[in-house]
Design a protein around this motif. Sequence first.
Motif, PDB file in Angstrom:
ATOM      1  N   THR A 108      21.603  44.060 -15.650  1.00 47.78           N
ATOM      2  CA  THR A 108      22.350  42.924 -16.186  1.00 47.78           C
ATOM      3  C   THR A 108      22.085  41.679 -15.335  1.00 47.78           C
ATOM      4  OG1 THR A 108      24.280  43.597 -14.916  1.00 47.78           O
ATOM      5  CG2 THR A 108      24.185  44.334 -17.206  1.00 47.78           C
ATOM      6  N   PRO A 109      21.008  40.989 -15.612  1.00 52.03           N
ATOM      7  CA  PRO A 109      20.680  39.792 -14.827  1.00 52.03           C
ATOM      8  C   PRO A 109      21.660  38.658 -15.118  1.00 52.03           C
ATOM      9  CG  PRO A 109      19.222  39.960 -16.702  1.00 52.03           C
ATOM     10  CD  PRO A 109      20.046  41.227 -16.678  1.00 52.03           C
ATOM     11  N   ASP A 110      21.784  37.748 -14.172  1.00 53.72           N
ATOM     12  CA  ASP A 110      22.607  36.555 -14.374  1.00 53.72           C
ATOM     13  C   ASP A 110      21.857  35.504 -15.180  1.00 53.72           C
ATOM     14  OD1 ASP A 110      24.794  37.528 -12.868  1.00 53.72           O
ATOM     15  OD2 ASP A 110      23.766  36.956 -11.020  1.00 53.72           O
ATOM     16  N   ILE A 111      20.545  35.441 -14.972  1.00 53.74           N
ATOM     17  CA  ILE A 111      19.702  34.453 -15.641  1.00 53.74           C
ATOM     18  C   ILE A 111      18.386  35.112 -16.036  1.00 53.74           C
ATOM     19  CG2 ILE A 111      18.418  32.277 -15.388  1.00 53.74           C
ATOM     20  CD1 ILE A 111      20.487  31.449 -13.282  1.00 53.74           C
TER      21      ILE A 111
ATOM     22  N   LEU B 134      12.244  38.487 -28.122  1.00 51.15           N
ATOM     23  CA  LEU B 134      12.650  39.743 -27.488  1.00 51.15           C
ATOM     24  C   LEU B 134      13.626  39.516 -26.339  1.00 51.15           C
ATOM     25  CD1 LEU B 134       9.217  41.572 -27.509  1.00 51.15           C
ATOM     26  CD2 LEU B 134      11.248  42.192 -28.844  1.00 51.15           C
ATOM     27  N   ALA B 135      13.375  38.499 -25.531  1.00 53.26           N
ATOM     28  CA  ALA B 135      14.270  38.199 -24.409  1.00 53.26           C
ATOM     29  C   ALA B 135      15.656  37.820 -24.910  1.00 53.26           C
ATOM     30  CB  ALA B 135      13.687  37.080 -23.547  1.00 53.26           C
ATOM     31  N   ARG B 136      15.702  37.004 -25.944  1.00 54.06           N
ATOM     32  CA  ARG B 136      17.000  36.591 -26.485  1.00 54.06           C
ATOM     33  C   ARG B 136      17.744  37.774 -27.093  1.00 54.06           C
ATOM     34  NH1 ARG B 136      16.368  31.080 -29.667  1.00 54.06           N
ATOM     35  NH2 ARG B 136      18.604  31.416 -29.814  1.00 54.06           N
ATOM     36  N   ALA B 137      17.028  38.698 -27.723  1.00 55.92           N
ATOM     37  CA  ALA B 137      17.677  39.876 -28.303  1.00 55.92           C
ATOM     38  C   ALA B 137      18.148  40.846 -27.219  1.00 55.92           C
ATOM     39  CB  ALA B 137      16.709  40.592 -29.251  1.00 55.92           C
ATOM     40  N   ALA B 138      17.344  41.017 -26.191  1.00 62.41           N
ATOM     41  CA  ALA B 138      17.665  41.987 -25.137  1.00 62.41           C
ATOM     42  C   ALA B 138      18.768  41.502 -24.203  1.00 62.41           C
ATOM     43  CB  ALA B 138      16.411  42.314 -24.332  1.00 62.41           C
TER      44      ALA B 138
ATOM     45  N   ARG C  15      21.422  39.164 -24.775  1.00 61.53           N
ATOM     46  CA  ARG C  15      22.495  38.394 -25.417  1.00 61.53           C
ATOM     47  C   ARG C  15      23.645  38.229 -24.445  1.00 61.53           C
ATOM     48  NH1 ARG C  15      22.359  40.972 -31.497  1.00 61.53           N
ATOM     49  NH2 ARG C  15      20.118  40.752 -31.632  1.00 61.53           N
ATOM     50  N   GLY C  16      24.207  37.049 -24.437  1.00 56.00           N
ATOM     51  CA  GLY C  16      25.326  36.784 -23.542  1.00 56.00           C
ATOM     52  C   GLY C  16      24.908  36.420 -22.132  1.00 56.00           C
ATOM     53  N   THR C  17      23.611  36.387 -21.878  1.00 56.54           N
ATOM     54  CA  THR C  17      23.073  36.019 -20.564  1.00 56.54           C
ATOM     55  C   THR C  17      22.510  34.612 -20.649  1.00 56.54           C
ATOM     56  OG1 THR C  17      22.467  38.317 -20.150  1.00 56.54           O
ATOM     57  CG2 THR C  17      21.374  36.664 -18.803  1.00 56.54           C
ATOM     58  N   CYS C  18      22.633  33.858 -19.589  1.00 51.64           N
ATOM     59  CA  CYS C  18      22.030  32.529 -19.544  1.00 51.64           C
ATOM     60  C   CYS C  18      20.508  32.688 -19.593  1.00 51.64           C
ATOM     61  CB  CYS C  18      22.438  31.808 -18.263  1.00 51.64           C
ATOM     62  SG  CYS C  18      21.679  30.177 -18.102  1.00 51.64           S
TER      63      CYS C  18
ATOM     64  N   ALA D 169      11.153  21.515 -16.513  1.00 52.22           N
ATOM     65  CA  ALA D 169      12.168  21.316 -17.545  1.00 52.22           C
ATOM     66  C   ALA D 169      12.467  22.629 -18.255  1.00 52.22           C
ATOM     67  CB  ALA D 169      11.680  20.276 -18.545  1.00 52.22           C
ATOM     68  N   PHE D 170      13.725  22.830 -18.601  1.00 49.46           N
ATOM     69  CA  PHE D 170      14.152  24.062 -19.257  1.00 49.46           C
ATOM     70  C   PHE D 170      15.139  23.753 -20.385  1.00 49.46           C
ATOM     71  CE2 PHE D 170      13.178  25.108 -14.882  1.00 49.46           C
ATOM     72  CZ  PHE D 170      12.392  26.242 -14.998  1.00 49.46           C
ATOM     73  N   GLU D 171      15.011  24.509 -21.444  1.00 45.28           N
ATOM     74  CA  GLU D 171      16.048  24.560 -22.469  1.00 45.28           C
ATOM     75  C   GLU D 171      17.016  25.650 -22.026  1.00 45.28           C
ATOM     76  OE1 GLU D 171      13.701  23.556 -26.547  1.00 45.28           O
ATOM     77  OE2 GLU D 171      13.260  25.490 -25.593  1.00 45.28           O
ATOM     78  N   VAL D 172      18.303  25.404 -22.126  1.00 47.44           N
ATOM     79  CA  VAL D 172      19.307  26.377 -21.691  1.00 47.44           C
ATOM     80  C   VAL D 172      19.946  26.998 -22.937  1.00 47.44           C
ATOM     81  CG1 VAL D 172      21.426  26.757 -20.381  1.00 47.44           C
ATOM     82  CG2 VAL D 172      19.743  25.048 -19.607  1.00 47.44           C
ATOM     83  N   VAL D 173      19.896  28.333 -23.005  1.00 49.36           N
ATOM     84  CA  VAL D 173      20.503  29.063 -24.124  1.00 49.36           C
ATOM     85  C   VAL D 173      21.644  29.891 -23.562  1.00 49.36           C
ATOM     86  CG1 VAL D 173      20.117  30.777 -25.920  1.00 49.36           C
ATOM     87  CG2 VAL D 173      18.301  29.162 -25.333  1.00 49.36           C
TER      88      VAL D 173
END
Length: 106
Positions: free
Chosen positions: A3-6, A25-29, A31-34, A102-106
Motif C-alpha cells: 500500500t504505497p503512499d504515492i 493499470l496503475a490507476r486501477a491497481a 485506487r485511493g492512492t495519490c 511537472a506532474f498531474e495529481v490524481v
Amino acid sequence: MFTPDIVVTHSNADSHQDHRAVNSLARAAFRGTCILQFFIYVSGETTSFKPSLFIKLDQSMVDLKDAAIACHSSQAVRLDGHRRHHRESEFGAQAGLARAEAFEVV
C-alpha cells in the motif's frame, strides 16, 4: 499487502499506447492512492497534459537526469537533451521557476 503512499506513472496525455496502458493499470491497481502522472517529452501531448504540481530542478538534479538518461544508449537519438531541457524550462515558467518537473495529481 503493498500500500504505497504515492504512485508515479506516465500521464494519460501520451501518444504511446504502452504509456497509456501503464497509466490505466496503475490507476486501477492503486485506487485511493495519490498518483503523480509525469510527462514524457517525446510522446506527451502538450495540449492534454495539465500539471498542477511542479518540482524545482536545480543543476545537480539536471546533471543527474542527464547521466541516468545517458545509460540508455539505445534511446539516445530519441532522448535529445536539448528538447527535454526546453520542456523543463517551459514547466518551470508555469511555476515561476527556472526549470521544473511537472506532474498531474490524481
